[in-house]
Design a protein around this motif. Structure first.
Motif, PDB file in Angstrom:
ATOM      1  N   GLN A 238       0.722  -1.021  -0.080  1.00  0.00           N
ATOM      2  CA  GLN A 238       0.073  -0.063  -0.055  1.00  0.00           C
ATOM      3  C   GLN A 238       0.680   1.132  -0.091  1.00  0.00           C
ATOM      4  O   GLN A 238       0.420   2.490  -0.665  1.00  0.00           O
ATOM      5  CB  GLN A 238      -0.958  -0.216   1.289  1.00  0.00           C
ATOM      6  CG  GLN A 238      -1.981   0.842   1.151  1.00  0.00           C
ATOM      7  CD  GLN A 238      -3.009   1.057  -0.066  1.00  0.00           C
ATOM      8  OE1 GLN A 238      -3.441  -0.125  -0.471  1.00  0.00           O
ATOM      9  NE2 GLN A 238      -3.208   1.791  -0.858  1.00  0.00           N
ATOM     10  N   VAL A 241       2.428   1.535  -3.519  1.00  0.00           N
ATOM     11  CA  VAL A 241       1.172   2.015  -4.496  1.00  0.00           C
ATOM     12  C   VAL A 241       0.740   3.560  -4.226  1.00  0.00           C
ATOM     13  O   VAL A 241       0.862   4.184  -4.961  1.00  0.00           O
ATOM     14  CB  VAL A 241      -0.151   1.230  -4.430  1.00  0.00           C
ATOM     15  CG1 VAL A 241      -1.224   1.806  -5.172  1.00  0.00           C
ATOM     16  CG2 VAL A 241       0.362   0.009  -4.858  1.00  0.00           C
ATOM     17  N   ASP A 242       0.624   4.002  -2.908  1.00  0.00           N
ATOM     18  CA  ASP A 242       0.320   5.406  -2.552  1.00  0.00           C
ATOM     19  C   ASP A 242       1.304   6.352  -3.204  1.00  0.00           C
ATOM     20  O   ASP A 242       1.040   7.368  -3.582  1.00  0.00           O
ATOM     21  CB  ASP A 242       0.303   5.439  -1.092  1.00  0.00           C
ATOM     22  CG  ASP A 242      -1.134   5.023  -0.644  1.00  0.00           C
ATOM     23  OD1 ASP A 242      -2.243   4.311  -1.505  1.00  0.00           O
ATOM     24  OD2 ASP A 242      -1.311   4.663   0.619  1.00  0.00           O
ATOM     25  N   SER A 244       3.428   5.867  -5.489  1.00  0.00           N
ATOM     26  CA  SER A 244       3.557   5.880  -7.046  1.00  0.00           C
ATOM     27  C   SER A 244       2.403   6.955  -7.585  1.00  0.00           C
ATOM     28  O   SER A 244       2.665   7.504  -8.388  1.00  0.00           O
ATOM     29  CB  SER A 244       3.814   4.625  -7.641  1.00  0.00           C
ATOM     30  OG  SER A 244       2.811   3.646  -7.212  1.00  0.00           O
ATOM     31  N   THR A 270       5.382  -1.812  -8.321  1.00  0.00           N
ATOM     32  CA  THR A 270       4.888  -0.755  -9.180  1.00  0.00           C
ATOM     33  C   THR A 270       4.270  -1.559 -10.433  1.00  0.00           C
ATOM     34  O   THR A 270       3.399  -1.133 -11.223  1.00  0.00           O
ATOM     35  CB  THR A 270       5.639   0.394  -9.243  1.00  0.00           C
ATOM     36  OG1 THR A 270       7.157  -0.321  -9.671  1.00  0.00           O
ATOM     37  CG2 THR A 270       6.043   1.135  -7.934  1.00  0.00           C
ATOM     38  N   ASN A 273       1.103  -2.679 -10.222  1.00  0.00           N
ATOM     39  CA  ASN A 273      -0.200  -1.977  -9.839  1.00  0.00           C
ATOM     40  C   ASN A 273      -0.128  -0.615 -10.220  1.00  0.00           C
ATOM     41  O   ASN A 273      -1.127  -0.065 -10.682  1.00  0.00           O
ATOM     42  CB  ASN A 273      -0.096  -1.906  -8.030  1.00  0.00           C
ATOM     43  CG  ASN A 273      -0.149  -3.103  -7.438  1.00  0.00           C
ATOM     44  OD1 ASN A 273      -1.142  -3.614  -7.490  1.00  0.00           O
ATOM     45  ND2 ASN A 273       0.956  -3.683  -6.986  1.00  0.00           N
ATOM     46  N   SER A 274       1.022   0.128 -10.359  1.00  0.00           N
ATOM     47  CA  SER A 274       1.009   1.582 -10.609  1.00  0.00           C
ATOM     48  C   SER A 274       2.393   1.881 -11.180  1.00  0.00           C
ATOM     49  O   SER A 274       3.106   2.411 -10.430  1.00  0.00           O
ATOM     50  CB  SER A 274       0.970   2.231  -9.509  1.00  0.00           C
ATOM     51  OG  SER A 274       1.364   1.681  -8.424  1.00  0.00           O
TER      52      SER A 274
END
Ligand code: MG
Lengths: 338, 293
Positions: A238, A241-242, A244, A270, A273-274
């Protein structure tokens, strides 16, 4: 915005050694296996206080690891520590099969890790163990940033069930976390808020990341988020992801090879997810050599300067203004400008 | 000739017995090994057959204290099969001791089975104390267990471990031996399955581990060399170990058991080529015929 003050220097190994000695008072099931370097890895603190639960097996790290497993399978919480070069590699097969596959309640101390073991030279500078250990199922892997966090992390891994590895170093390094700084396994600490770039670091490089963030603010007005990723596995997905999504570019920093360590772990998260630009600060696929820790971290680019320069590159990449051909020159000129 | 593989649900008690009874149990175990390996289609035949006599005395002669209805019983003794590739005999023994139904032996090495190719703790087969198969690690774990009992808990539990002889080429075995001798682990009994066979050939030709008696003595063990198929010898030696332990002699025991790979099956007898192969149908029929005599 200065969030963390340096309060002197102390080695992370002291945090490990002190925690074990203190835990011995309240955990009668805690046993420690020594492999000859107890005065260096500071399991000697436990040995002095609890000699009846300390067992030396000599310079035999493979046997030390599986003896610890035997103790663990007999109801003990078994700790074994040596230099990371030997407690993560010499016993690699034992770690894989007997510790991790068995899910044994064994805690491994990886002492004198990284380049900062200094004068001992390349044979003793373990810079690859995160890559190996991260691939082992069932293993919890921590890399604390300072003395106090090493102490908290040691207690945390001894109090949890199952295999764990804690990585720490030899020299005195800045103390900057506080008694009330939280330490929760698997939950990264955000040490500094910012949305221009996220610097995700572990171990020794966390302090360097804070220094880099201050410089970025001071020179360029850049707000860097600094994340202390003390738990490498299970990693705080988390927080990554936050970072990025909110910062849109990342710099990772570790006293470890650029392959397979924290940088790799962050990139795995990353990529899935991102995806964002990531610059990875670490040992550039090379062995180290003898020298004082401060000389070596300068030579191999493991200081705030490298993080600072990498942050500027990461931000350029994010903004689409980065020219690949200029990269090497730019990093060099950023360095010169410091 | 057709062959129907069945595992009769028969359990043996753990008690003092006559040599003849142990031989009958050992042959039941050998039949289980042949049957389960035939069904598996892969696995190790020779070693498991060779230690069937030792295992029958150890598990069904009142030496090892255990409770199949409470596998984690805290007062149990421990047995560690360091030579994890000999898993078929361990599974047969545990089934015949009542840890799980004998019918489960038909699942050896199969997808989803608790009878993994090498013992795994993760699948939670009752009676398994540790994963083993990476050679040398099991016996070192056994030493850790013996230390835990003798030096930390200070109780009288015993720890037994069987290694192969080729296994002794692994350096960790000697690290473990050094530790057992130094700490005077008189609750620890190390049995070497000395069949002088390993995958590549005779142990003495691949890389000699001899002389074994002198080596273990030098590491601080009381060493007994026995015929690993002579039940009377096995009983007498295990009796010595338990007596020495009761007297707190302060030394671990090593039993060098001279065995024959593939013992009990004529065409496998003392043939290292049977280290890592299962019988085919015709061979299984012949083997079971010999073993039921
Ligand atoms: Mg052999």
């Amino acid at each position: 915005m200065k969030t963390y003050e340096k309060k002197g220097d102390k080695a992370t190994r002291n945090g490990f050694g002190e925690a074990l000695a203190e835990l011995g008072d309240v955990m009668p099931e805690l046993v420690v296996i020594g492999a000859d370097v107890t005065g260096s890895v500071l399991t000697s603190f436990f040995q002095e206080k609890h000699p009846d639960r300390f067992f030396s097996v000599g310079v035999a790290e493979q046997n030390a690891t599986t003896v610890a497993v035997g103790m663990a399978l007999s109801g003990k919480v078994a700790v074994f520590s040596s230099y990371s070069a030997f407690s993560a590699f010499r016993n690699a097969d034992q770690l894989r099969v007997s510790v991790c596959y068995n899910e044994a309640n064994v805690k491994i101390g990886g002492a004198h890790s990284g380049i900062t073991v200094g004068p001992d030279g390349a044979t003793h500078q373990s810079l690859e163990e995160l890559a190996f250990l991260r691939a082992l199922p069932n293993l919890t892997l921590v890399s604390p940033c300072d003395y106090l966090e090493a102490k908290k992390a040691t207690k945390a891994i001894c109090e949890m069930a199952g295999p764990a590895f804690i990585r720490f170093g030899r020299p005195a390094v800045p103390m900057f976390t506080n008694d009330d700084t939280p330490f929760i396994l698997g939950k990264a600490n955000i040490l500094r808020e910012g949305n221009d770039v996220a610097i995700i670091a572990c171990g020794l490089l966390v302090w360097q990341a804070l220094l880099a963030a201050e410089k970025l603010q001071e020179v360029h007005g850049i707000n860097a988020r600094v994340i202390n990723m003390h738990t490498i596995k299970p990693i705080d997905v988390q927080a990554i992801v936050d970072a990025s999504l909110e910062c849109k570019c990342i710099v990772t920093a570790e006293e470890h090879q650029v392959h397979g360590g924290l940088g790799g772990a962050v990139a795995e998260v990353t990529a899935k997810n991102s995806p964002v630009p990531i610059e990875i600060v670490g040992m550039k696929d090379t062995f180290g050599g003898s020298g004082e820790p401060f000389e070596l971290i300068e030579k191999y680019g493991l200081t705030w300067k490298e993080i600072y320069a990498s942050a500027l590159v990461a931000i350029e990449r994010k903004n689409g203004t980065f020219n690949k051909i200029r990269q090497v020159k730019d990093i060099a000129s950023y360095h010169e400008g410091l | 000739m057709d062959l129907k593989i069945e595992f009769e649900e028969k359990i043996f008690e753990n008690k003092r017995r006559s040599p003849d009874e142990f031989k009958i149990i050992a042959n039941t175990l050998r039949q289980d090994i042949i049957k389960s390996l035939l069904l598996a289609g892969s696995g190790h035949s020779g070693g498991p057959l060779g230690i069937a006599d030792l295992m029958s005395v150890l598990y069904f002669g009142g030496y090892l204290n255990y409770n199949p209805h409470e596998p984690d019983w805290k007062d149990r003794d421990r047995f560690i099969l360091s030579a994890g590739h000999m898993a078929p005999i361990l599974y047969a023994v545990l089934a015949r001791a009542g840890y799980f139904p004998a019918s489960e032996l038909a699942t050896l090495r199969k997808f989803g089975s608790r009878l993994q190719g090498h013992p795994g703790l993760d699948v939670k087969l009752p009676g398994i104390e540790t994963s083993s198969g990476s050679l040398g690690q099991g016996v070192s774990i056994a030493v850790g267990m013996a230390m835990s009992h003798k030096l930390v808990d200070k109780d009288s539990k015993e720890v037994y471990s069987i290694t192969g002889d080729g296994e002794l080429q692994e350096g960790i075995c000697w690290e473990a031996a050094m530790t057992a001798g130094t700490y005077g682990l008189d609750n620890f009994c190390w049995i070497v399955d000395n069949n002088d066979c390993q995958i590549d050939g005779r142990v003495k030709n691949v890389m000699s581990v001899y002389p074994l008696k002198e080596k273990f003595e030098a590491f601080g063990f009381t060493v007994f060399e026995i015929d690993g198929h002579n039940i009377v010898d096995i009983i007498a030696t295990l009796d010595k170990f338990t007596r020495f332990h009761a007297l707190r002699k302060g030394k671990p025991v090593c039993i060098i058991a001279k065995t024959f790979m593939g013992n009990g099956v004529s065409f496998m007898h003392d043939n290292y080529k049977w280290h890592g192969n299962p019988p085919n149908k015709e061979q299984a029929i012949k083997a079971l015929e010999e073993l039921s005599k």
